[in-house]
Motif scaffolding. Structure first.
Motif, PDB file in Angstrom:
ATOM      1  N   LEU A 113       0.800  -1.072  -0.464  1.00  0.00           N
ATOM      2  CA  LEU A 113       0.354  -0.100   0.080  1.00  0.00           C
ATOM      3  C   LEU A 113       0.465   1.124  -0.303  1.00  0.00           C
ATOM      4  N   GLN A 114       0.369   2.204  -1.120  1.00  0.00           N
ATOM      5  CA  GLN A 114       1.703   3.462  -1.120  1.00  0.00           C
ATOM      6  C   GLN A 114      -0.066   3.878  -0.496  1.00  0.00           C
ATOM      7  N   PHE A 115       0.297   5.596   0.489  1.00  0.00           N
ATOM      8  CA  PHE A 115      -0.442   6.496   0.454  1.00  0.00           C
ATOM      9  C   PHE A 115       0.556   7.352   1.151  1.00  0.00           C
ATOM     10  N   ASN A 116      -0.186   8.754   1.123  1.00  0.00           N
ATOM     11  CA  ASN A 116       0.758  10.261   0.567  1.00  0.00           C
ATOM     12  C   ASN A 116      -1.164  10.107   2.465  1.00  0.00           C
ATOM     13  N   MET A 117      -0.579   9.800   3.856  1.00  0.00           N
ATOM     14  CA  MET A 117      -1.780  10.832   4.364  1.00  0.00           C
ATOM     15  C   MET A 117      -1.963  12.135   5.010  1.00  0.00           C
ATOM     16  N   GLN A 118      -1.827  12.661   4.572  1.00  0.00           N
ATOM     17  CA  GLN A 118      -1.120  14.591   4.612  1.00  0.00           C
ATOM     18  C   GLN A 118      -2.204  13.893   6.212  1.00  0.00           C
ATOM     19  N   PHE A 119      -1.404  13.078   7.243  1.00  0.00           N
ATOM     20  CA  PHE A 119      -0.843  14.035   8.488  1.00  0.00           C
ATOM     21  C   PHE A 119      -2.203  13.734   9.168  1.00  0.00           C
ATOM     22  N   GLY A 120      -3.119  13.182   8.401  1.00  0.00           N
ATOM     23  CA  GLY A 120      -4.112  12.436   8.496  1.00  0.00           C
ATOM     24  C   GLY A 120      -5.662  13.582   8.513  1.00  0.00           C
ATOM     25  N   GLN A 121      -5.076  14.228   7.508  1.00  0.00           N
ATOM     26  CA  GLN A 121      -6.543  15.289   7.327  1.00  0.00           C
ATOM     27  C   GLN A 121      -6.696  15.412   5.737  1.00  0.00           C
ATOM     28  N   GLY A 122      -8.317  14.921   5.636  1.00  0.00           N
ATOM     29  CA  GLY A 122      -9.650  14.625   4.918  1.00  0.00           C
ATOM     30  C   GLY A 122      -9.614  15.088   4.186  1.00  0.00           C
ATOM     31  N   TRP A 123     -10.287  14.659   3.401  1.00  0.00           N
ATOM     32  CA  TRP A 123     -10.695  16.072   1.862  1.00  0.00           C
ATOM     33  C   TRP A 123     -12.278  16.140   2.125  1.00  0.00           C
ATOM     34  N   ASP A 124     -12.065  17.889   1.731  1.00  0.00           N
ATOM     35  CA  ASP A 124     -13.513  18.842   1.698  1.00  0.00           C
ATOM     36  C   ASP A 124     -13.194  19.905   0.453  1.00  0.00           C
ATOM     37  N   GLU A 125     -14.378  19.025  -0.965  1.00  0.00           N
ATOM     38  CA  GLU A 125     -13.876  19.513  -1.597  1.00  0.00           C
ATOM     39  C   GLU A 125     -14.479  21.195  -2.026  1.00  0.00           C
ATOM     40  N   ALA A 126     -15.032  21.815  -0.547  1.00  0.00           N
ATOM     41  CA  ALA A 126     -15.499  23.025  -0.282  1.00  0.00           C
ATOM     42  C   ALA A 126     -14.077  24.015   0.442  1.00  0.00           C
ATOM     43  N   ALA A 127     -13.775  23.237   1.430  1.00  0.00           N
ATOM     44  CA  ALA A 127     -12.523  23.804   1.811  1.00  0.00           C
ATOM     45  C   ALA A 127     -11.532  23.258   1.831  1.00  0.00           C
ATOM     46  N   PRO A 128     -10.348  22.464   1.039  1.00  0.00           N
ATOM     47  CA  PRO A 128     -10.081  21.347   1.519  1.00  0.00           C
ATOM     48  C   PRO A 128      -8.738  21.675   2.211  1.00  0.00           C
ATOM     49  N   ASP A 129      -8.217  22.548   2.380  1.00  0.00           N
ATOM     50  CA  ASP A 129      -7.047  23.265   3.676  1.00  0.00           C
ATOM     51  C   ASP A 129      -7.428  23.053   4.825  1.00  0.00           C
ATOM     52  N   ALA A 130      -8.920  22.810   5.236  1.00  0.00           N
ATOM     53  CA  ALA A 130      -9.618  23.379   6.616  1.00  0.00           C
ATOM     54  C   ALA A 130     -10.847  22.311   6.742  1.00  0.00           C
ATOM     55  N   ALA A 131     -10.420  21.268   6.420  1.00  0.00           N
ATOM     56  CA  ALA A 131     -10.534  20.031   6.516  1.00  0.00           C
ATOM     57  C   ALA A 131     -10.181  19.384   7.273  1.00  0.00           C
ATOM     58  N   PRO A 132     -10.755  18.582   8.213  1.00  0.00           N
ATOM     59  CA  PRO A 132     -10.812  18.411  10.160  1.00  0.00           C
ATOM     60  C   PRO A 132      -9.080  17.205   9.699  1.00  0.00           C
ATOM     61  N   ILE A 133      -8.679  17.166  10.827  1.00  0.00           N
ATOM     62  CA  ILE A 133      -7.677  15.965  11.003  1.00  0.00           C
ATOM     63  C   ILE A 133      -8.056  15.401  11.535  1.00  0.00           C
ATOM     64  N   ARG A 134      -8.579  13.537  10.940  1.00  0.00           N
ATOM     65  CA  ARG A 134      -8.934  12.720  11.706  1.00  0.00           C
ATOM     66  C   ARG A 134      -7.704  11.443  11.292  1.00  0.00           C
ATOM     67  N   ILE A 135      -7.434  11.080  12.326  1.00  0.00           N
ATOM     68  CA  ILE A 135      -6.019  10.189  12.598  1.00  0.00           C
ATOM     69  C   ILE A 135      -6.603   8.983  12.106  1.00  0.00           C
ATOM     70  N   GLU A 136      -8.240   8.318  12.716  1.00  0.00           N
ATOM     71  CA  GLU A 136      -8.696   7.791  13.332  1.00  0.00           C
ATOM     72  C   GLU A 136      -9.488   7.185  12.067  1.00  0.00           C
ATOM     73  N   GLN A 137     -10.237   7.837  10.504  1.00  0.00           N
ATOM     74  CA  GLN A 137     -10.844   8.308   9.642  1.00  0.00           C
ATOM     75  C   GLN A 137      -8.574   7.066   9.241  1.00  0.00           C
ATOM     76  N   THR A 138      -7.580   7.654   8.944  1.00  0.00           N
ATOM     77  CA  THR A 138      -7.075   7.788   7.921  1.00  0.00           C
ATOM     78  C   THR A 138      -5.936   6.038   8.817  1.00  0.00           C
ATOM     79  N   ILE A 139      -6.384   5.510   9.752  1.00  0.00           N
ATOM     80  CA  ILE A 139      -5.593   4.450  10.250  1.00  0.00           C
ATOM     81  C   ILE A 139      -6.884   3.015   9.333  1.00  0.00           C
TER      82      ILE A 139
END
Length: 257
Positions: free
Chosen positions: A7-33
């Motif tokens: 598995l190759q994955f740039n996890m962006q320190f646990g920050q998810g994707w929000d199309e409307a505001a990608p830089d303000a998306a919440p950090i959810r490490i459990e979603q990454t896991i």
């Protein structure tokens, strides 16, 4: 047929994707896991494991890596920051390798960045150095060399790696020195991926895919898994996810010899 999965994955320190505001998306490490675990990979290569802190401070032990280790208890692993630097920008840093089989001969290779000036938030600066980490493990009874890297995004600096080729040259030199089964995974930050693939080919390395975009912010194929002749890519997939601004890339391999 015996295969193993990477598995190759740039996890962006646990920050998810929000199309409307990608830089303000919440950090959810459990979603990454959850995203990592659902691929059931034997080897996991991660970039941008941690969020860079002001003045280039590097927390030890690294918090996201520590949480990943607590959850992925059936994996051996190691993590490395790039060289500490007060110029570090507030994005993702740090590389990790997780393997279901023990890792050995761990090493870190510094990849210096050129002194290209650019402006960030009203001040002039230059890019910090990058890194590649390596380790060996045994998969299906065979020794395999693993490499993981995250290269500088020259296209963000309005220049190119063709004008500043040293980082990729150092990576190619490491690959050329490998004789046995070898895998190189990472975020190569190259907008024109054909030149990257052509540069790695003389060292005997191919990428598992070159057609599907792996980054949500621009239609670029930034993420690759390169492999050499002792290995055969059986299947692969770019797996869309909302757990990062990068998609996951998964590939199954067998030994060709």
């Amino acid at each position: 047929m015996k295969t193993f999965r990477l598995l190759q994955f740039n996890m962006q320190f646990g920050q998810g994707w929000d199309e409307a505001a990608p830089d303000a998306a919440p950090i959810r490490i459990e979603q990454t896991i959850a995203e990592i675990r659902r691929h059931d990979a034997d080897v996991i290569m991660l970039q941008e494991v941690e969020h860079a802190l002001p003045e280039g401070r590097q927390v030890e032990p690294a918090p996201n890596y520590t949480r990943l280790r607590e959850t992925l208890r059936d994996y051996d692993s190691w993590f490395a920051y790039p060289k500490a630097d007060p110029r570090e920008l507030p994005f993702g840093i740090g590389l990790a390798i997780f393997s279901r089989t023990p890792l050995r001969e761990r090493r870190k290779i510094d990849l210096p960045s050129p002194p290209v000036e650019f402006e960030f938030e009203g001040r002039r600066t230059t890019p910090t150095d990058r890194a590649m980490i390596g380790a060996k493990t045994t998969l299906l009874g065979r020794e395999v060399q693993l490499f993981n890297t995250h290269l500088l995004a020259f296209f963000m600096l309005h220049t190119s790696s063709a004008r500043h080729p040293e980082q990729r040259r150092r990576v190619v030199a490491e690959l050329a020195a490998c004789e046995g089964p070898t895998l190189l995974s990472g975020d190569f930050n190259v907008s024109g991926h054909d030149a990257l693939i052509a540069q790695f080919a003389p060292a005997g390395f191919s990428t598992v895919q070159r057609t599907k975009t792996t980054w949500r912010r621009r239609p670029y194929i930034l993420d690759h898994i390169f492999y050499n002749a002792p290995l055969r890519a059986v299947q692969h997939a770019v797996s869309p996810t909302l757990a990062s601004d990068h998609h996951a890339l998964v590939a199954d391999f067998e030994f060709s010899e």
